[in-house]
Scaffold this motif. Structure first.
Motif, PDB file in Angstrom:
ATOM      1  N   ALA A   1      -5.488   1.161  -5.344  1.00 41.73           N
ATOM      2  CA  ALA A   1      -6.498   1.713  -4.441  1.00 41.73           C
ATOM      3  C   ALA A   1      -6.160   3.149  -4.045  1.00 41.73           C
ATOM      4  O   ALA A   1      -7.050   4.003  -3.948  1.00 41.73           O
ATOM      5  CB  ALA A   1      -6.625   0.835  -3.196  1.00 41.73           C
ATOM      6  N   GLU A   2      -4.882   3.434  -3.836  1.00 35.16           N
ATOM      7  CA  GLU A   2      -4.481   4.786  -3.444  1.00 35.16           C
ATOM      8  C   GLU A   2      -4.647   5.771  -4.590  1.00 35.16           C
ATOM      9  O   GLU A   2      -5.004   6.930  -4.375  1.00 35.16           O
ATOM     10  CB  GLU A   2      -3.043   4.788  -2.911  1.00 35.16           C
ATOM     11  CG  GLU A   2      -2.863   3.961  -1.659  1.00 35.16           C
ATOM     12  CD  GLU A   2      -3.867   4.294  -0.558  1.00 35.16           C
ATOM     13  OE1 GLU A   2      -4.096   5.497  -0.287  1.00 35.16           O
ATOM     14  OE2 GLU A   2      -4.430   3.357   0.028  1.00 35.16           O
TER      15      GLU A   2
ATOM     16  N   HIS B   1      -0.147   2.332  -5.332  1.00 33.28           N
ATOM     17  CA  HIS B   1      -1.090   1.215  -5.242  1.00 33.28           C
ATOM     18  C   HIS B   1      -2.382   1.630  -5.948  1.00 33.28           C
ATOM     19  O   HIS B   1      -2.831   2.773  -5.818  1.00 33.28           O
ATOM     20  CB  HIS B   1      -1.361   0.883  -3.770  1.00 33.28           C
ATOM     21  CG  HIS B   1      -2.181  -0.347  -3.588  1.00 33.28           C
ATOM     22  ND1 HIS B   1      -3.543  -0.359  -3.754  1.00 33.28           N
ATOM     23  CD2 HIS B   1      -1.826  -1.603  -3.253  1.00 33.28           C
ATOM     24  CE1 HIS B   1      -3.998  -1.575  -3.527  1.00 33.28           C
ATOM     25  NE2 HIS B   1      -2.970  -2.351  -3.230  1.00 33.28           N
TER      26      HIS B   1
ATOM     27  N   ARG C   1       0.823  -1.216   0.000  1.00 36.36           N
ATOM     28  CA  ARG C   1       0.000   0.000   0.000  1.00 36.36           C
ATOM     29  C   ARG C   1       0.854   1.260   0.000  1.00 36.36           C
ATOM     30  O   ARG C   1       0.938   1.979   0.970  1.00 36.36           O
ATOM     31  CB  ARG C   1      -0.959  -0.001   1.184  1.00 36.36           C
ATOM     32  CG  ARG C   1      -2.096  -0.979   1.067  1.00 36.36           C
ATOM     33  CD  ARG C   1      -3.042  -0.505  -0.036  1.00 36.36           C
ATOM     34  NE  ARG C   1      -4.111  -1.458  -0.240  1.00 36.36           N
ATOM     35  CZ  ARG C   1      -5.384  -1.182  -0.113  1.00 36.36           C
ATOM     36  NH1 ARG C   1      -5.767   0.010   0.243  1.00 36.36           N
ATOM     37  NH2 ARG C   1      -6.278  -2.096  -0.352  1.00 36.36           N
ATOM     38  N   THR C   2       1.496   1.498  -1.136  1.00 41.48           N
ATOM     39  CA  THR C   2       2.283   2.709  -1.315  1.00 41.48           C
ATOM     40  C   THR C   2       1.477   3.685  -2.159  1.00 41.48           C
ATOM     41  O   THR C   2       0.355   3.381  -2.575  1.00 41.48           O
ATOM     42  CB  THR C   2       3.622   2.391  -2.013  1.00 41.48           C
ATOM     43  OG1 THR C   2       3.324   1.790  -3.282  1.00 41.48           O
ATOM     44  CG2 THR C   2       4.468   1.452  -1.173  1.00 41.48           C
TER      45      THR C   2
END
Length: 145
Positions: free
Chosen positions: A102-103, A100, A96-97
């Motif tokens: 989703a980000e 990512h 989750r960087t």
């Protein structure tokens, strides 16, 4: 092509071989542009993020109650129309960087929400935190929906 494949598979895993077959190209060609399925998900997320502006379309020119009703409905309709693609993108195995999938989607939605409500909400760290909390709760609700 990847979007439609993710939609058809209804949450089942897909591979670059599946994408190549669906696109009627060689697996080597898919790997020339994408180094694995997560890079494909990243490309889909970037595409979805680019479409955020076409979903949450009502801004300061519209009375606030109508604006909120329209944009919330548009957000939910957009997720419903592409539920499997959205879920697959959110469930990417990348750490989750900032890059990512989703980000990328969350940042696009956050910015669009701030832009659409600039007359009501000042862009501050606190406002961003509150809106990200709303987006996070929306993620959780949509997963169960």
């Amino acid at each position: 092509m990847t979007r439609s494949l993710l939609q058809e598979r209804s949450g089942a895993p897909i591979s670059t071989a599946d994408v190549a077959e669906a696109a009627a190209v060689t697996r080597a060609l898919v790997h020339r542009y994408f180094h694995g399925i997560d890079e494909l998900r990243l490309a889909v997320a970037a595409d979805m993020a680019g479409r955020a502006g076409s979903v949450l379309t009502v801004g300061p020119e519209t009375p606030v109650q109508e604006r909120v009703r329209h944009n919330v409905n548009a957000f939910l309709d957009g997720i419903e129309a592409s539920r499997e693609v959205w879920l697959s993108t959110m469930e990417s195995e990348r750490p989750r960087t900032a890059d990512h999938p989703a980000e990328i989607l969350r940042r696009a939605m956050l910015q669009r929400m701030l832009d659409n409500n600039a007359d009501l909400v000042e862009d501050t760290p606190w406002a961003r935190l509150c809106l990200l909390a709303y987006i996070g709760s929306s993620d959780a609700i949509c997963r169960q929906w």
